[in-house]
Scaffold this motif. Structure first.
Motif, PDB file in Angstrom:
ATOM      1  N   PHE A 213     -22.831   5.375 -37.661  1.00  0.00           N
ATOM      2  CA  PHE A 213     -23.455   5.874 -38.892  1.00  0.00           C
ATOM      3  C   PHE A 213     -23.031   7.314 -39.196  1.00  0.00           C
ATOM      4  O   PHE A 213     -23.025   7.742 -40.354  1.00  0.00           O
ATOM      5  N   VAL A 214     -22.648   8.075 -38.159  1.00  0.00           N
ATOM      6  CA  VAL A 214     -22.205   9.453 -38.365  1.00  0.00           C
ATOM      7  C   VAL A 214     -20.908   9.477 -39.169  1.00  0.00           C
ATOM      8  O   VAL A 214     -20.740  10.272 -40.094  1.00  0.00           O
ATOM      9  N   GLU A 215     -19.980   8.577 -38.827  1.00  0.00           N
ATOM     10  CA  GLU A 215     -18.710   8.494 -39.559  1.00  0.00           C
ATOM     11  C   GLU A 215     -18.943   8.121 -41.015  1.00  0.00           C
ATOM     12  O   GLU A 215     -18.289   8.646 -41.915  1.00  0.00           O
ATOM     13  N   THR A 216     -19.909   7.227 -41.264  1.00  0.00           N
ATOM     14  CA  THR A 216     -20.236   6.824 -42.636  1.00  0.00           C
ATOM     15  C   THR A 216     -20.821   8.000 -43.421  1.00  0.00           C
ATOM     16  O   THR A 216     -20.463   8.242 -44.580  1.00  0.00           O
ATOM     17  N   GLY A 220     -18.244  11.294 -48.715  1.00  0.00           N
ATOM     18  CA  GLY A 220     -18.985  11.396 -49.977  1.00  0.00           C
ATOM     19  C   GLY A 220     -19.732  12.707 -50.109  1.00  0.00           C
ATOM     20  O   GLY A 220     -19.251  13.775 -49.746  1.00  0.00           O
ATOM     21  N   THR A 221     -20.962  12.617 -50.615  1.00  0.00           N
ATOM     22  CA  THR A 221     -21.744  13.820 -50.894  1.00  0.00           C
ATOM     23  C   THR A 221     -22.593  14.276 -49.713  1.00  0.00           C
ATOM     24  O   THR A 221     -23.238  15.317 -49.781  1.00  0.00           O
ATOM     25  N   ILE A 222     -22.603  13.506 -48.635  1.00  0.00           N
ATOM     26  CA  ILE A 222     -23.462  13.873 -47.502  1.00  0.00           C
ATOM     27  C   ILE A 222     -22.762  14.885 -46.596  1.00  0.00           C
ATOM     28  O   ILE A 222     -23.318  15.928 -46.254  1.00  0.00           O
ATOM     29  N   GLN A 223     -21.500  14.597 -46.165  1.00  0.00           N
ATOM     30  CA  GLN A 223     -20.730  15.500 -45.312  1.00  0.00           C
ATOM     31  C   GLN A 223     -21.560  15.985 -44.115  1.00  0.00           C
ATOM     32  O   GLN A 223     -21.699  17.185 -43.854  1.00  0.00           O
ATOM     33  N   ILE A 224     -22.110  15.032 -43.367  1.00  0.00           N
ATOM     34  CA  ILE A 224     -23.032  15.364 -42.284  1.00  0.00           C
ATOM     35  C   ILE A 224     -22.372  16.192 -41.187  1.00  0.00           C
ATOM     36  O   ILE A 224     -23.025  17.024 -40.544  1.00  0.00           O
ATOM     37  N   ASP A 225     -21.046  16.017 -40.975  1.00  0.00           N
ATOM     38  CA  ASP A 225     -20.361  16.790 -39.934  1.00  0.00           C
ATOM     39  C   ASP A 225     -20.316  18.279 -40.275  1.00  0.00           C
ATOM     40  O   ASP A 225     -20.553  19.135 -39.422  1.00  0.00           O
TER      41      ASP A 225
END
Length: 608
Positions: A213-216, A220-225
């Motif tokens: 889920f981290v890669e997903t 887009g607009t999340i850019q969690i990394d």
């Protein structure tokens, strides 16, 4: 608000125009960070004085400083600490041992020189002066090495590791100094809590990195990394200040943690863009803006201190670093020493702390910062003048274990300008060698590990294993991977053996499957087979390692000559190239064209 925005606009425009002016007036010898400091001096307190210090600029400058320390930690290649398998005749220092010896030498020389300044009456505390002399600016070293494209080379990593260890140790010792002489700050033992939290974050990052889920969420607009990195920096910086240390220690630790998690090159490039594209230039411009040099020229003793301190910084770095002369030429050794003379961030921090604690006055603080700026100007220029980029013409070493019609044909067709092949076969094996070609064949007793090591068969860039037995192929291939060979190719037919080899990261080739694929290609696309088999129109693989072209569109690439890119392999992705395709570090490009242009393109793109 109006004045604040005006000052912000001036600083941002100055940071934007500085590299353009360097390019326009062909002053590439001057590092961009140095030019930014000089421009800051021109528009700041010493020069036109048109910039007002305010909350906006102070915040952005601090973020730039912190992000610079973060990227400095991120740049460390921890594989440099590992014991690498060396090729025969290769001269290369043990990075960790040599760097440790050099740093101890720098610290001892600095300690001896610091007593000279105590004797002259410039300062009372020899320990504080030792920290000032022994520190090295990672913030200047990293951009200079990046500009010279030396970050991934052995000498580049050695210089970086010396700077990093000097910066890290002096940061910790500065925290010890403050805790010892300023009781209002926290206990030094609390710093262990900072490193403990860092270890916890490392294992947490390692765990979540493997979650799908981290890669997903990284797209887009999340850019969690990216969010995670900024959160990590802020948390460790805040924790560092809370525990009584300097905030740069937390930022540097955050960079080290991210580096240990082995991020992909695209993500590192994105972080570089944030730092060197916006935050960091503001910091360097503001260093120049805040420097008031006018009062220094009215005091003779302070004017005398400037050349003395500069000389001390040169002696403390160049003398210990000269041990590198064992492995490198004189110019390279001196270039490394002069680059390490640069000192900036920690001198500013130490001078500010010492003034706050009443150990030095404002003029002494200004002199220390001026010398730091001078070293940041002079040392990168000296580095660029002394360092000579030697064109690396080392051929790729290929060892082929098992001599037969296939390996003989491969050796015959490999370009002698690019590859250095060696064939190994057991003495009793009978082989038919063509009389018109001299093959580099080594006779060995057997295929045991001891025999192969004795004859240096497992020290190469590429090892190809094609004996008469696939189990022997598999065993030798696994031994080669264990010896650290980057690429190992083994021939196998059984699905179980092929899977075993793949599990050990060995590239496999099946003669039956290859013959079937070639026959199918002959039937469907005969011209493609002609391209693969004819030497004058063959396909070549070139790996893109030149940072200067990372992110450049193919249609904007200045040189292709008589070459065409057929396919680009990026990780596990196969890309059909077009004009808007970006070139990225690590791309493996399949090209065709005349040998002359292919060779030039290879030299250009594979240059690190």
């Amino acid at each position: 608000m109006h004045a604040s925005l005006s000052s912000l606009v001036i600083v941002i425009v100055a940071a934007f125009l500085t590299p353009l002016l360097l390019h326009r007036f062909r002053l590439q010898m001057i590092p961009v960070v140095v030019a930014e400091i000089v421009v800051g001096i021109m528009i700041g307190k010493t020069g036109l004085n048109i910039v007002e210090q305010d909350m906006w600029l102070e915040t952005l400058s601090t973020l730039g400083f912190l992000f610079l320390m973060f990227l400095s930690g991120l740049e460390i290649d921890f594989s440099a600490f590992a014991n690498k398998t060396k090729r025969k005749g290769e001269k290369e220092p043990n990075a960790f041992f040599v760097v440790s010896i050099i740093f101890v030498g720098i610290f001892l020389v600095s300690l001896g020189l610091s007593y000279t300044f105590v004797w002259l009456g410039y300062i009372d505390n020899a320990f504080l002066m030792t920290l000032i002399i022994s520190t090295i600016s990672v913030g200047v070293v990293v951009p200079t090495l990046k500009d010279a494209q030396l970050m991934k080379t052995t000498i580049g990593q050695t210089i970086l590791l010396i700077a990093v260890i000097a910066d890290l140790v002096t940061m910790v010792l500065l925290a010890v100094f403050v805790s010892t002489y300023d009781p209002s700050h926290g206990n030094i033992w609390l710093l262990l809590g900072l490193f403990l939290v860092g270890v916890i974050f490392y294992f947490a990052g390692k765990y979540f990195k493997k979650r799908s889920f981290v890669e997903t969420m990284a797209k887009g607009t999340i850019q969690i990394d990216t969010r995670a990195v900024f959160a990590l920096i802020i948390v460790l910086v805040a924790l560092s200040e809370t525990l009584g240390a300097e905030n740069i220690l937390g930022a540097f630790l955050a960079g080290v943690l991210v580096s240990l998690l082995a991020p992909n090159q695209d993500f590192v490039h994105k972080l570089d863009s944030f730092g060197y594209g916006f935050f960091i230039p503001i910091f360097f411009v503001m260093v120049g803006v805040n420097l008031d040099l006018r009062p220094l020229f009215t005091k003779l003793d302070i004017l005398l201190l400037i050349p003395l301190l500069f000389l001390a910084l040169v002696i403390s770095k160049v003398v210990p670093v000269y041990i590198l002369r064992i492995w490198y030429d004189r110019n390279t050794t001196l270039a490394a020493g002069f680059l390490l003379v640069s000192t900036l961030s920690l001198v500013i921090a130490a001078a500010t702390i010492a003034e706050r604690m009443g150990m030095i006055d404002e003029n002494m603080k200004g002199a220390l910062i001026l010398v730091a700026v001078l070293t940041s100007v002079v040392s990168p220029i000296m580095f660029k003048k002394l360092y000579r980029v030697e064109k690396e013409e080392r051929k790729k070493v290929v060892k082929l274990i098992g001599t037969n019609q296939f390996t003989l044909a491969a050796v015959r067709d490999l370009s002698p300008d690019e590859y250095e092949p060696t064939l190994y076969h057991i003495r009793q094996d009978k082989i038919n060698v063509a009389v018109d070609h001299v093959f580099p064949i080594v006779d060995i007793e057997d295929y045991s590990l001891e025999t192969l090591q004795k004859h240096d068969a497992l020290t190469a860039d590429v090892v190809v294993v094609l004996t008469g037995d696939e189990q022997t192929n598999a065993q030798i291939a696994i031994w080669a991977k264990e010896q650290g060979v980057p690429r190992v190719i083994a021939f196998a037919e059984s699905p179980s053996v092929i899977q075993k080899l793949k599990d050990n990261e060995v590239e496999t080739l099946s003669l039956a499957l290859s013959a079937g694929a070639m026959l199918k290609a002959f039937i469907e696309s005969p011209n493609v087979v002609h391209m693969l088999t004819k030497r004058d129109i063959t396909l070549h693989e070139i790996e893109m390692n030149n940072l200067a072209y990372h992110g450049v569109l193919l249609r904007q690439f200045p040189f292709f000559g008589d070459c065409i890119i057929v396919r680009i392999f990026r990780g596990h992705e196969s890309i059909v190239p077009h004009g808007d395709t970006e070139m990225r570090i690590g791309d493996r490009m399949i090209v065709t064209g005349s040998e002359e242009y292919v060779k030039e393109l290879r030299e250009l793109l594979e240059r690190k």
